[in-house]
Design a protein around this motif. Structure first.
Motif, PDB file in Angstrom:
ATOM      1  N   ILE A   1       0.826  -1.211   0.000  1.00  0.00           N
ATOM      2  CA  ILE A   1       0.000   0.000   0.000  1.00  0.00           C
ATOM      3  C   ILE A   1       0.861   1.263   0.000  1.00  0.00           C
ATOM      4  O   ILE A   1       0.549   2.251  -0.667  1.00  0.00           O
ATOM      5  N   THR A   2       1.957   1.234   0.743  1.00  0.00           N
ATOM      6  CA  THR A   2       2.780   2.430   0.905  1.00  0.00           C
ATOM      7  C   THR A   2       3.927   2.526  -0.098  1.00  0.00           C
ATOM      8  O   THR A   2       4.714   3.473  -0.044  1.00  0.00           O
ATOM      9  N   ASP A   3       4.018   1.570  -0.998  1.00  0.00           N
ATOM     10  CA  ASP A   3       5.036   1.635  -2.053  1.00  0.00           C
ATOM     11  C   ASP A   3       4.710   2.829  -2.957  1.00  0.00           C
ATOM     12  O   ASP A   3       3.643   2.866  -3.588  1.00  0.00           O
ATOM     13  N   PRO A   4       5.584   3.838  -3.033  1.00  0.00           N
ATOM     14  CA  PRO A   4       5.287   5.046  -3.825  1.00  0.00           C
ATOM     15  C   PRO A   4       4.938   4.753  -5.276  1.00  0.00           C
ATOM     16  O   PRO A   4       4.143   5.483  -5.889  1.00  0.00           O
ATOM     17  N   SER A   5       5.501   3.666  -5.820  1.00  0.00           N
ATOM     18  CA  SER A   5       5.239   3.361  -7.234  1.00  0.00           C
ATOM     19  C   SER A   5       3.797   2.925  -7.471  1.00  0.00           C
ATOM     20  O   SER A   5       3.312   2.961  -8.605  1.00  0.00           O
TER      21      SER A   5
END
Length: 381
Positions: free
Chosen positions: A81-85
């Motif tokens: 969820i928090t992966d910027p990509s």
């Protein structure tokens, strides 16, 4: 409504998982998506081997493996969820029943800076409050929820008695009456089913559908039928997954000595039941405790009378005039009286009861009312 509301929906129950909770989850999510609310469903699935993402209308489905370590699974989901990509941001987080969603909700709410909504389903509350390992997890989720949605006024009162400051909303289940319709072939097949299995026009067939567990009061109900001596007049159709100890009782008690007749069929998709419901003169819901089973609305919407325990959402969904077909959960005398009352009804009286129930369901428990109620929650930014 523009797609501004973005929801992370955490659940243990979603198709292809079977059962009423999975059906309800799919119904509510689909309804909200059709109203242009973006929803990513994180489905914690014990049969999933790898984390998988599937695109759906107005959202995605995250198939999250559910292992013996919920902590591991929840950390993996948070990493994704928090992966910027992946460019994921949410305005709301929903916990729709189950342990992993309830466990994740308070933490995800803080870390993702989103509003939190707990949807208490099935027996999440009834069981959770009395299991030491689950009580604190449940209470933590409730106290950190901006909204708590419940299926019955009874559960609402119970939750508020423990947490008076919570924002608890009563939203009962709904049913789409335009899609849940039987045709002449369903009626004909139901009649053929009765004939094939030796159910005469003078014999009543009572249906028990769904997840047939001890908590559903199945054995209690059948034992009391035996005590009424109505075995020659009443037979049973059981459709669904039967708990082992319940099946053991059935095997031991369906014989010439008892005269108890039970027809058993495996779990079926709800639409396959459209030609099984009309084979029944009554549907029984004798649960010791329960939420608001889909079976109640499905049978009621087809005009099939209900014999039921007065448990929370079940009793609240029945017209007051049909109280004589109900009993306090676990009250054997009242259960036998309800069975006798059902057995003494004429065909015309049964038809009128079914007609009144169908009208009651249509006016008070349709899917549109359910949809509007949930949309109000998600309009709160």
């Amino acid at each position: 409504m523009a797609i501004e509301t973005k929801v992370l929906w955490l659940t243990d129950n979603y198709p292809p998982r079977r059962g009423g909770m999975a059906q309800a989850c799919d119904r509510i999510v689909s309804s909200l998506r059709n109203n242009n609310i973006y929803i990513d469903v994180a489905f914690f699935n014990a049969s999933a081997y790898n984390f998988k993402v599937v695109s759906q209308k107005n959202g995605k489905l995250f198939a999250v493996p559910l292992s013996d370590s919920p902590a591991h699974n929840l950390n993996l989901l948070y990493n994704y969820i928090t992966d910027p990509s992946n460019k994921l941001e949410y305005t709301h987080i929903v916990a729709f029943g189950g342990t992993a969603p309830i466990l994740a909700l308070p933490i995800y709410k803080k870390w993702l800076n989103a509003k939190a909504i707990t949807l208490l389903r099935g027996n999440d509350f009834d069981v959770g409050v009395f299991q030491p390992a689950k009580r604190q997890i449940l209470f933590d989720a409730l106290k950190n929820s901006d909204y708590v949605s419940v299926l019955s006024k009874d559960v609402k009162n119970k939750v508020l008695s423990l947490f008076p400051d919570l924002n608890v909303i009563h939203i009962p289940n709904g049913i789409d009456l335009e899609e849940w319709v039987q045709d002449s072939s369903d009626i004909e097949e139901a009649a053929n089913f009765r004939n094939k299995n030796g159910i005469s026009c003078n014999q009543l067939l009572i249906g028990l559908f769904g997840q047939l567990k001890e908590k559903k009061g199945v054995v209690f109900f059948l034992e009391n039928l035996l005590r009424t001596g109505l075995q020659e007049k009443i037979a049973f159709l059981m459709v669904g997954d039967v708990e082992e100890n319940v099946q053991k009782w059935i095997t031991e008690h369906t014989n010439e000595e008892t005269g108890l007749k039970i027809l058993q069929l495996p779990f079926m998709d709800r639409y396959e039941l459209l030609n099984k419901y009309p084979a029944c003169d009554f549907i029984a819901l004798p649960s010791h405790y329960d939420g608001m089973p889909n079976v109640l609305l499905e049978a009621g919407a087809l005009g099939i009378p209900i014999i039921a325990a007065r448990t929370a959402g079940i009793f609240e969904a029945l017209p007051k005039e049909q109280k004589f077909l109900t009993f306090h959960p676990g009250n054997a005398d009242q259960c036998r009286q309800a069975l006798n009352n059902a057995a003494n009804l004429s065909l015309d009286e049964r038809k009128q009861i079914g007609k009144d129930l169908k009208k009651h369901i249509k006016e008070n428990f349709n899917s549109h009312l359910e949809e509007v109620a949930y949309l109000k929650i998600f309009s709160d930014k």
